[in-house]
Design an enzyme around this catalytic site. Structure first.
Site, mmCIF file in Angstrom:
data_model
loop_
_atom_site.group_PDB
_atom_site.id
_atom_site.type_symbol
_atom_site.label_atom_id
_atom_site.label_comp_id
_atom_site.label_asym_id
_atom_site.label_seq_id
_atom_site.Cartn_x
_atom_site.Cartn_y
_atom_site.Cartn_z
ATOM 1 N N LYS A 145 -4.442 3.391 7.406
ATOM 2 C CA LYS A 145 -5.548 2.519 6.995
ATOM 3 C C LYS A 145 -6.871 2.867 7.664
ATOM 4 C CE LYS A 145 -2.539 -1.316 5.622
ATOM 5 N NZ LYS A 145 -2.613 -1.097 4.187
ATOM 6 N N ASP A 197 4.388 0.032 15.242
ATOM 7 C CA ASP A 197 3.726 0.440 13.999
ATOM 8 C C ASP A 197 2.327 -0.176 13.960
ATOM 9 O OD1 ASP A 197 2.931 1.171 11.490
ATOM 10 O OD2 ASP A 197 4.613 0.260 10.425
ATOM 11 N N TYR A 250 6.693 -4.987 7.397
ATOM 12 C CA TYR A 250 6.639 -3.927 6.390
ATOM 13 C C TYR A 250 6.267 -2.611 7.064
ATOM 14 C CZ TYR A 250 5.129 -1.347 2.221
ATOM 15 O OH TYR A 250 4.981 -0.404 1.226
#
Length: 439
Positions: A274, A246, A143
Protein backbone atom coordinates in the site's frame (compact mmCIF):
# COMPACT_ATOMS: atom_id res chain seq x y z
CA UNK A 1 -27.38 16.47 -12.48
CA UNK A 2 -26.03 13.93 -14.93
CA UNK A 3 -25.24 10.46 -13.62
CA UNK A 4 -22.43 9.26 -15.83
CA UNK A 5 -21.40 6.77 -13.15
CA UNK A 6 -24.65 4.86 -13.65
CA UNK A 7 -24.20 4.64 -17.41
CA UNK A 8 -20.55 3.61 -17.00
CA UNK A 9 -21.61 0.95 -14.54
CA UNK A 10 -24.16 -0.40 -17.01
CA UNK A 11 -21.49 -0.50 -19.72
CA UNK A 12 -18.97 -1.98 -17.33
CA UNK A 13 -21.17 -4.87 -16.24
CA UNK A 14 -21.24 -6.04 -19.86
CA UNK A 15 -17.45 -6.41 -20.03
CA UNK A 16 -16.17 -6.47 -16.42
CA UNK A 17 -17.20 -8.80 -13.62
CA UNK A 18 -19.48 -6.66 -11.41
CA UNK A 19 -18.43 -3.72 -13.58
CA UNK A 20 -15.14 -3.35 -11.66
CA UNK A 21 -11.89 -5.19 -10.91
CA UNK A 22 -12.22 -5.60 -7.14
CA UNK A 23 -15.31 -6.19 -5.03
CA UNK A 24 -14.29 -3.46 -2.59
CA UNK A 25 -14.97 -0.80 -5.22
CA UNK A 26 -18.11 -2.29 -6.78
CA UNK A 27 -21.77 -3.04 -6.09
CA UNK A 28 -20.99 -5.47 -3.24
CA UNK A 29 -19.74 -2.45 -1.31
CA UNK A 30 -21.84 0.37 -2.77
CA UNK A 31 -25.11 -1.52 -3.05
CA UNK A 32 -25.39 -0.40 -6.68
CA UNK A 33 -23.37 1.69 -9.09
CA UNK A 34 -20.15 3.00 -7.53
CA UNK A 35 -18.92 6.54 -8.10
CA UNK A 36 -16.57 6.55 -11.08
CA UNK A 37 -13.68 8.94 -10.54
CA UNK A 38 -11.85 10.90 -13.22
CA UNK A 39 -8.93 12.47 -11.36
CA UNK A 40 -7.53 13.50 -8.02
CA UNK A 41 -5.56 16.46 -6.71
CA UNK A 42 -4.26 16.91 -3.18
CA UNK A 43 -6.96 15.77 -0.77
CA UNK A 44 -9.67 15.85 -3.44
CA UNK A 45 -11.25 13.35 -5.80
CA UNK A 46 -13.38 14.38 -8.79
CA UNK A 47 -15.94 12.11 -10.38
CA UNK A 48 -16.89 11.77 -14.03
CA UNK A 49 -19.71 14.31 -13.56
CA UNK A 50 -17.37 16.91 -12.09
CA UNK A 51 -18.40 16.54 -8.44
CA UNK A 52 -15.69 17.20 -5.88
CA UNK A 53 -15.04 15.12 -2.76
CA UNK A 54 -12.78 15.40 0.27
CA UNK A 55 -11.09 12.01 0.01
CA UNK A 56 -10.60 10.16 3.30
CA UNK A 57 -9.99 6.79 1.63
CA UNK A 58 -6.70 7.70 -0.08
CA UNK A 59 -6.63 4.59 -2.28
CA UNK A 60 -7.06 2.27 0.73
CA UNK A 61 -4.06 3.93 2.39
CA UNK A 62 -1.69 3.91 -0.58
CA UNK A 63 -1.37 7.72 -0.74
CA UNK A 64 0.27 9.27 2.33
CA UNK A 65 1.20 12.25 0.14
CA UNK A 66 -2.28 12.59 -1.36
CA UNK A 67 -3.21 12.73 -5.02
CA UNK A 68 -0.77 13.99 -7.66
CA UNK A 69 1.75 15.31 -5.15
CA UNK A 70 4.14 17.61 -7.06
CA UNK A 71 7.21 15.59 -6.01
CA UNK A 72 5.63 12.37 -7.25
CA UNK A 73 4.44 13.97 -10.50
CA UNK A 74 7.92 15.35 -11.16
CA UNK A 75 9.52 11.99 -10.39
CA UNK A 76 7.24 10.01 -12.70
CA UNK A 77 7.49 12.60 -15.47
CA UNK A 78 11.28 12.50 -15.34
CA UNK A 79 11.68 8.75 -15.03
CA UNK A 80 9.03 7.54 -17.47
CA UNK A 81 11.01 9.24 -20.24
CA UNK A 82 14.00 7.09 -19.26
CA UNK A 83 12.11 3.79 -19.50
CA UNK A 84 9.24 2.18 -17.64
CA UNK A 85 10.62 -1.22 -16.69
CA UNK A 86 13.83 -3.12 -17.39
CA UNK A 87 13.53 -6.30 -15.28
CA UNK A 88 17.21 -5.86 -14.49
CA UNK A 89 19.19 -4.93 -11.39
CA UNK A 90 18.81 -1.21 -10.64
CA UNK A 91 20.68 1.44 -8.71
CA UNK A 92 17.41 2.78 -7.28
CA UNK A 93 16.61 -0.74 -6.05
CA UNK A 94 19.72 -0.64 -3.86
CA UNK A 95 18.99 2.92 -2.74
CA UNK A 96 15.45 2.16 -1.60
CA UNK A 97 16.57 -1.01 0.19
CA UNK A 98 19.24 0.99 2.00
CA UNK A 99 16.63 3.50 3.17
CA UNK A 100 14.36 0.73 4.44
CA UNK A 101 17.07 -1.21 6.24
CA UNK A 102 18.33 2.01 7.82
CA UNK A 103 14.82 2.91 8.95
CA UNK A 104 13.65 -0.45 10.31
CA UNK A 105 15.95 -1.83 13.05
CA UNK A 106 14.40 -5.32 12.83
CA UNK A 107 15.13 -5.60 9.09
CA UNK A 108 18.56 -6.59 7.78
CA UNK A 109 17.57 -7.35 4.20
CA UNK A 110 14.54 -6.91 1.97
CA UNK A 111 13.05 -8.43 -1.17
CA UNK A 112 10.64 -6.42 -3.30
CA UNK A 113 7.32 -7.66 -4.69
CA UNK A 114 4.30 -6.02 -6.34
CA UNK A 115 1.37 -6.42 -3.98
CA UNK A 116 0.63 -7.19 -0.36
CA UNK A 117 -0.77 -10.57 -1.30
CA UNK A 118 2.42 -11.52 -3.16
CA UNK A 119 4.61 -10.38 -0.28
CA UNK A 120 2.54 -12.38 2.22
CA UNK A 121 2.68 -15.50 0.04
CA UNK A 122 6.47 -15.26 -0.07
CA UNK A 123 6.69 -14.59 3.68
CA UNK A 124 4.69 -17.69 4.58
CA UNK A 125 6.79 -19.84 2.25
CA UNK A 126 9.95 -18.32 3.73
CA UNK A 127 8.78 -19.00 7.31
CA UNK A 128 8.09 -22.63 6.47
CA UNK A 129 11.38 -23.00 4.65
CA UNK A 130 13.38 -21.44 7.48
CA UNK A 131 11.78 -23.40 10.32
CA UNK A 132 11.03 -26.67 8.55
CA UNK A 133 7.57 -26.46 10.13
CA UNK A 134 4.21 -26.43 8.38
CA UNK A 135 1.56 -24.80 10.57
CA UNK A 136 0.57 -21.14 10.34
CA UNK A 137 -1.31 -19.50 13.21
CA UNK A 138 -3.54 -16.60 12.13
CA UNK A 139 -6.34 -14.63 13.78
CA UNK A 140 -10.05 -14.21 13.26
CA UNK A 141 -10.85 -11.24 11.06
CA UNK A 142 -7.26 -10.63 9.92
CA UNK A 143 -6.49 -10.48 6.20
CA UNK A 144 -3.13 -11.36 4.70
CA UNK A 145 -3.99 -11.55 1.02
CA UNK A 146 -6.14 -13.90 -0.98
CA UNK A 147 -3.80 -16.90 -1.30
CA UNK A 148 -5.46 -20.28 -0.68
CA UNK A 149 -3.70 -21.26 2.55
CA UNK A 150 -4.53 -18.10 4.51
CA UNK A 151 -8.02 -17.13 3.25
CA UNK A 152 -9.87 -18.16 6.41
CA UNK A 153 -12.16 -16.21 8.74
CA UNK A 154 -11.53 -12.84 7.10
CA UNK A 155 -15.12 -11.74 6.40
CA UNK A 156 -17.88 -10.70 8.83
CA UNK A 157 -20.18 -13.60 9.67
CA UNK A 158 -23.16 -14.14 12.00
CA UNK A 159 -21.96 -14.81 15.55
CA UNK A 160 -23.69 -18.19 15.54
CA UNK A 161 -21.45 -19.32 12.68
CA UNK A 162 -18.19 -18.62 14.51
CA UNK A 163 -18.24 -21.35 17.10
CA UNK A 164 -16.74 -21.19 20.58
CA UNK A 165 -14.04 -18.51 20.98
CA UNK A 166 -11.71 -21.17 22.39
CA UNK A 167 -12.18 -23.26 19.25
CA UNK A 168 -13.23 -21.03 16.32
CA UNK A 169 -14.96 -22.72 13.43
CA UNK A 170 -12.66 -22.51 10.41
CA UNK A 171 -14.56 -20.66 7.69
CA UNK A 172 -13.07 -20.75 4.21
CA UNK A 173 -13.74 -17.44 2.46
CA UNK A 174 -13.88 -18.64 -1.13
CA UNK A 175 -14.99 -21.42 -3.40
CA UNK A 176 -12.28 -23.07 -5.40
CA UNK A 177 -9.93 -23.69 -2.47
CA UNK A 178 -9.16 -27.35 -1.76
CA UNK A 179 -9.47 -28.19 1.96
CA UNK A 180 -5.93 -29.56 2.05
CA UNK A 181 -4.60 -26.06 1.21
CA UNK A 182 -5.79 -24.87 4.62
CA UNK A 183 -5.13 -28.02 6.62
CA UNK A 184 -2.10 -26.49 8.36
CA UNK A 185 -3.67 -23.09 9.13
CA UNK A 186 -4.80 -22.61 12.74
CA UNK A 187 -7.31 -19.85 13.58
CA UNK A 188 -7.21 -18.07 16.93
CA UNK A 189 -9.23 -15.29 18.54
CA UNK A 190 -7.32 -11.99 18.50
CA UNK A 191 -6.69 -9.61 21.40
CA UNK A 192 -7.19 -12.50 23.86
CA UNK A 193 -3.95 -13.51 25.60
CA UNK A 194 -5.41 -16.65 27.18
CA UNK A 195 -6.70 -17.87 23.82
CA UNK A 196 -3.31 -17.32 22.25
CA UNK A 197 -1.47 -19.07 25.08
CA UNK A 198 -3.80 -22.04 24.72
CA UNK A 199 -3.28 -22.23 20.94
CA UNK A 200 0.47 -21.92 21.30
CA UNK A 201 0.55 -24.70 23.90
CA UNK A 202 -1.28 -26.94 21.42
CA UNK A 203 0.42 -25.93 18.16
CA UNK A 204 3.36 -23.64 18.92
CA UNK A 205 6.10 -26.21 18.42
CA UNK A 206 4.69 -27.12 15.01
CA UNK A 207 4.12 -23.52 13.90
CA UNK A 208 6.35 -21.93 11.29
CA UNK A 209 4.97 -18.53 12.23
CA UNK A 210 2.28 -16.56 14.00
CA UNK A 211 1.02 -13.80 11.71
CA UNK A 212 -0.86 -10.72 12.84
CA UNK A 213 -1.90 -7.27 11.74
CA UNK A 214 -0.38 -4.89 14.26
CA UNK A 215 -3.64 -2.97 14.36
CA UNK A 216 -6.64 -4.97 13.21
CA UNK A 217 -7.32 -3.17 9.94
CA UNK A 218 -9.62 -5.59 8.16
CA UNK A 219 -12.47 -4.85 10.59
CA UNK A 220 -12.26 -1.08 10.64
CA UNK A 221 -9.64 -0.05 13.17
CA UNK A 222 -9.23 -2.22 16.29
CA UNK A 223 -6.10 -1.46 18.35
CA UNK A 224 -4.26 -4.22 20.21
CA UNK A 225 -4.79 -4.44 23.96
CA UNK A 226 -1.83 -3.10 25.98
CA UNK A 227 0.97 -5.66 26.02
CA UNK A 228 -0.85 -8.11 23.74
CA UNK A 229 1.54 -7.97 20.79
CA UNK A 230 4.58 -8.11 23.07
CA UNK A 231 3.19 -11.25 24.68
CA UNK A 232 2.65 -12.72 21.23
CA UNK A 233 6.28 -12.04 20.39
CA UNK A 234 7.41 -13.68 23.64
CA UNK A 235 5.33 -16.78 22.95
CA UNK A 236 6.80 -17.07 19.46
CA UNK A 237 10.30 -16.94 20.91
CA UNK A 238 9.41 -19.55 23.53
CA UNK A 239 8.01 -22.04 21.03
CA UNK A 240 10.45 -21.32 18.19
CA UNK A 241 7.84 -19.95 15.80
CA UNK A 242 8.64 -16.85 13.76
CA UNK A 243 6.81 -13.67 14.76
CA UNK A 244 5.43 -12.29 11.49
CA UNK A 245 4.08 -8.73 11.64
CA UNK A 246 2.06 -7.88 8.54
CA UNK A 247 2.43 -4.12 8.03
CA UNK A 248 0.79 -4.09 4.60
CA UNK A 249 -1.85 -1.63 5.85
CA UNK A 250 -0.09 0.00 8.79
CA UNK A 251 3.37 0.48 7.29
CA UNK A 252 4.29 4.11 6.54
CA UNK A 253 0.87 5.11 7.84
CA UNK A 254 1.00 4.88 11.63
CA UNK A 255 4.67 5.77 12.10
CA UNK A 256 7.89 5.69 10.13
CA UNK A 257 8.58 2.29 11.70
CA UNK A 258 4.95 1.15 11.62
CA UNK A 259 3.41 -0.92 14.40
CA UNK A 260 6.81 -2.34 15.29
CA UNK A 261 7.86 1.17 16.33
CA UNK A 262 4.55 2.03 18.01
CA UNK A 263 4.47 -1.07 20.18
CA UNK A 264 8.19 -1.71 20.67
CA UNK A 265 8.31 -4.96 18.69
CA UNK A 266 11.13 -6.82 16.96
CA UNK A 267 9.37 -9.10 14.48
CA UNK A 268 11.25 -11.82 12.64
CA UNK A 269 9.47 -11.14 9.33
CA UNK A 270 7.54 -8.10 8.12
CA UNK A 271 5.63 -7.36 4.95
CA UNK A 272 4.76 -3.96 3.54
CA UNK A 273 2.55 -2.76 0.69
CA UNK A 274 0.00 0.00 0.00
CA UNK A 275 1.69 3.21 1.22
CA UNK A 276 5.16 1.88 0.39
CA UNK A 277 4.61 2.52 -3.32
CA UNK A 278 3.11 5.98 -2.90
CA UNK A 279 0.34 5.07 -5.33
CA UNK A 280 2.20 2.61 -7.57
CA UNK A 281 2.32 -1.19 -7.06
CA UNK A 282 5.09 -1.97 -4.60
CA UNK A 283 5.49 -4.40 -1.72
CA UNK A 284 8.32 -5.74 0.39
CA UNK A 285 9.31 -8.70 2.54
CA UNK A 286 11.90 -7.94 5.20
CA UNK A 287 13.55 -9.62 8.16
CA UNK A 288 16.69 -10.76 9.86
CA UNK A 289 19.57 -11.72 7.60
CA UNK A 290 19.56 -15.41 8.54
CA UNK A 291 15.85 -15.70 7.71
CA UNK A 292 15.99 -13.70 4.49
CA UNK A 293 18.93 -15.87 3.39
CA UNK A 294 16.36 -18.56 2.66
CA UNK A 295 15.53 -16.70 -0.56
CA UNK A 296 19.12 -16.99 -1.83
CA UNK A 297 19.65 -19.08 -4.96
CA UNK A 298 16.01 -20.11 -4.98
CA UNK A 299 16.13 -22.27 -1.85
CA UNK A 300 12.75 -20.69 -1.11
CA UNK A 301 11.50 -19.64 -4.51
CA UNK A 302 10.34 -16.08 -5.17
CA UNK A 303 10.32 -14.77 -8.74
CA UNK A 304 8.49 -11.97 -10.54
CA UNK A 305 8.92 -10.11 -13.81
CA UNK A 306 7.61 -6.92 -12.24
CA UNK A 307 9.33 -7.24 -8.86
CA UNK A 308 11.15 -3.99 -8.06
CA UNK A 309 9.43 -2.10 -10.84
CA UNK A 310 11.57 0.83 -11.91
CA UNK A 311 8.93 3.58 -11.82
CA UNK A 312 7.48 2.29 -8.57
CA UNK A 313 10.91 2.27 -6.92
CA UNK A 314 11.55 5.87 -7.88
CA UNK A 315 8.15 6.86 -6.48
CA UNK A 316 8.83 4.83 -3.33
CA UNK A 317 12.15 6.61 -2.88
CA UNK A 318 10.51 10.03 -3.27
CA UNK A 319 7.65 9.13 -0.93
CA UNK A 320 10.07 8.00 1.78
CA UNK A 321 12.33 11.02 1.38
CA UNK A 322 9.37 13.40 1.53
CA UNK A 323 7.74 11.78 4.57
CA UNK A 324 11.06 11.50 6.44
CA UNK A 325 12.23 15.06 5.73
CA UNK A 326 12.53 17.54 8.63
CA UNK A 327 12.81 14.80 11.24
CA UNK A 328 9.84 12.79 9.95
CA UNK A 329 7.50 15.80 9.71
CA UNK A 330 5.22 14.00 7.27
CA UNK A 331 4.49 11.22 9.73
CA UNK A 332 3.81 13.71 12.51
CA UNK A 333 1.41 15.59 10.27
CA UNK A 334 -0.69 12.60 9.20
CA UNK A 335 -0.78 11.40 12.82
CA UNK A 336 -2.03 14.74 14.11
CA UNK A 337 -4.57 15.16 11.31
CA UNK A 338 -5.90 11.62 11.75
CA UNK A 339 -6.33 12.10 15.49
CA UNK A 340 -7.98 15.48 14.97
CA UNK A 341 -10.44 14.01 12.45
CA UNK A 342 -11.36 11.18 14.83
CA UNK A 343 -11.87 13.70 17.66
CA UNK A 344 -14.06 15.85 15.41
CA UNK A 345 -16.32 12.89 14.59
CA UNK A 346 -16.58 12.03 18.30
CA UNK A 347 -17.58 15.61 19.09
CA UNK A 348 -20.19 15.72 16.33
CA UNK A 349 -21.63 12.31 17.29
CA UNK A 350 -21.88 13.29 20.96
CA UNK A 351 -23.65 16.53 20.06
CA UNK A 352 -26.09 14.72 17.79
CA UNK A 353 -26.73 11.87 20.24
CA UNK A 354 -29.16 10.24 17.79
CA UNK A 355 -27.10 7.16 16.98
CA UNK A 356 -24.85 4.80 18.90
CA UNK A 357 -21.41 5.63 17.50
CA UNK A 358 -17.88 4.68 18.49
CA UNK A 359 -14.89 6.19 16.71
CA UNK A 360 -11.68 4.18 16.90
CA UNK A 361 -8.34 5.22 15.51
CA UNK A 362 -4.61 4.85 15.70
CA UNK A 363 -2.68 7.89 14.46
CA UNK A 364 -3.61 8.44 10.79
CA UNK A 365 -6.20 5.63 10.65
CA UNK A 366 -9.76 5.91 11.98
CA UNK A 367 -13.16 4.28 11.58
CA UNK A 368 -16.71 5.11 12.60
CA UNK A 369 -18.69 2.20 14.05
CA UNK A 370 -22.46 2.26 14.46
CA UNK A 371 -22.68 0.04 17.52
CA UNK A 372 -24.17 -0.38 20.97
CA UNK A 373 -20.73 -1.20 22.43
CA UNK A 374 -18.41 1.22 24.16
CA UNK A 375 -15.48 -0.25 22.21
CA UNK A 376 -15.00 -2.82 19.45
CA UNK A 377 -12.16 -5.03 20.62
CA UNK A 378 -12.13 -8.00 18.24
CA UNK A 379 -13.71 -9.76 15.28
CA UNK A 380 -16.61 -11.12 17.31
CA UNK A 381 -17.49 -7.68 18.62
CA UNK A 382 -17.53 -6.47 15.03
CA UNK A 383 -19.63 -9.36 13.73
CA UNK A 384 -22.18 -9.18 16.51
CA UNK A 385 -22.48 -5.47 17.25
CA UNK A 386 -21.48 -3.30 14.27
CA UNK A 387 -24.31 -2.20 11.96
CA UNK A 388 -22.67 -2.42 8.56
CA UNK A 389 -25.83 -1.51 6.66
CA UNK A 390 -26.20 1.69 8.63
CA UNK A 391 -22.60 2.61 7.95
CA UNK A 392 -23.08 2.15 4.21
CA UNK A 393 -26.13 4.43 4.31
CA UNK A 394 -24.05 6.95 6.27
CA UNK A 395 -21.12 6.85 3.80
CA UNK A 396 -23.34 7.14 0.72
CA UNK A 397 -25.13 10.14 2.21
CA UNK A 398 -21.74 11.71 2.97
CA UNK A 399 -20.77 11.32 -0.68
CA UNK A 400 -23.79 13.38 -1.66
CA UNK A 401 -22.33 16.12 0.54
CA UNK A 402 -18.86 15.93 -1.00
CA UNK A 403 -17.06 13.64 1.47
CA UNK A 404 -15.67 10.31 0.24
CA UNK A 405 -15.37 7.41 2.66
CA UNK A 406 -15.57 3.81 1.49
CA UNK A 407 -19.06 2.45 2.31
CA UNK A 408 -17.69 -0.78 3.80
CA UNK A 409 -17.50 -0.73 7.60
CA UNK A 410 -14.71 -3.32 7.43
CA UNK A 411 -12.44 -0.72 5.88
CA UNK A 412 -11.34 2.60 7.38
CA UNK A 413 -10.45 6.19 6.62
CA UNK A 414 -7.00 7.77 6.51
CA UNK A 415 -5.38 11.17 6.62
CA UNK A 416 -2.63 12.38 4.29
CA UNK A 417 -0.15 15.24 4.46
CA UNK A 418 -2.36 17.34 2.17
CA UNK A 419 -5.48 17.21 4.32
CA UNK A 420 -6.11 20.35 6.32
CA UNK A 421 -7.93 21.64 9.37
CA UNK A 422 -10.48 23.12 6.96
CA UNK A 423 -11.10 19.64 5.51
CA UNK A 424 -11.68 18.33 9.04
CA UNK A 425 -14.17 21.10 9.80
CA UNK A 426 -16.02 20.61 6.50
CA UNK A 427 -16.16 16.86 7.04
CA UNK A 428 -17.46 17.35 10.58
CA UNK A 429 -20.19 19.67 9.33
CA UNK A 430 -21.23 17.16 6.65
CA UNK A 431 -21.32 14.34 9.21
CA UNK A 432 -23.49 16.45 11.52
CA UNK A 433 -26.00 16.95 8.71
CA UNK A 434 -26.01 13.29 7.74
CA UNK A 435 -26.56 12.10 11.32
CA UNK A 436 -29.58 14.36 11.60
CA UNK A 437 -30.99 13.12 8.29
CA UNK A 438 -30.50 9.41 8.98
CA UNK A 439 -33.42 7.44 10.43
Amino acid sequence: MANTSQSLFERGTRVLVEGVSSASRGPATFGGAPRYMSHGAGARLYDVDGREYIDWMMAFGALPLGHAHPAIVETVTREVARGTHFATALEVEVEVAEILVGLLPHVDKVRFANTGTEACMAAFRLARGHTGRRKIIKFEGHYHGWADNILLNTNPMPLAALGHPNDPIRICDSSGIPPEAQADTVVCRWNDVEALERVMALHGREAACVVTEGVMSNMGVIPPAPGYLMRMQELCQHYGALFYLDETVTGFRLAAGGCAELYGLTPDIVTYGKALGGGLPMAMIGGRAEIMAGLEWGKVLHFGTHNAGRLALHVTKMMLQTMLADDQAGFRRIKNLGKAMADEVRKVAKHSNRHGIVVQGVNSMFQIFFTDLEAVTDYRDFCGHVDRGKFRDFALRLMDKGVYMNPSATLHSLSSVVHSEADIAATGAAIAQVLEEMP
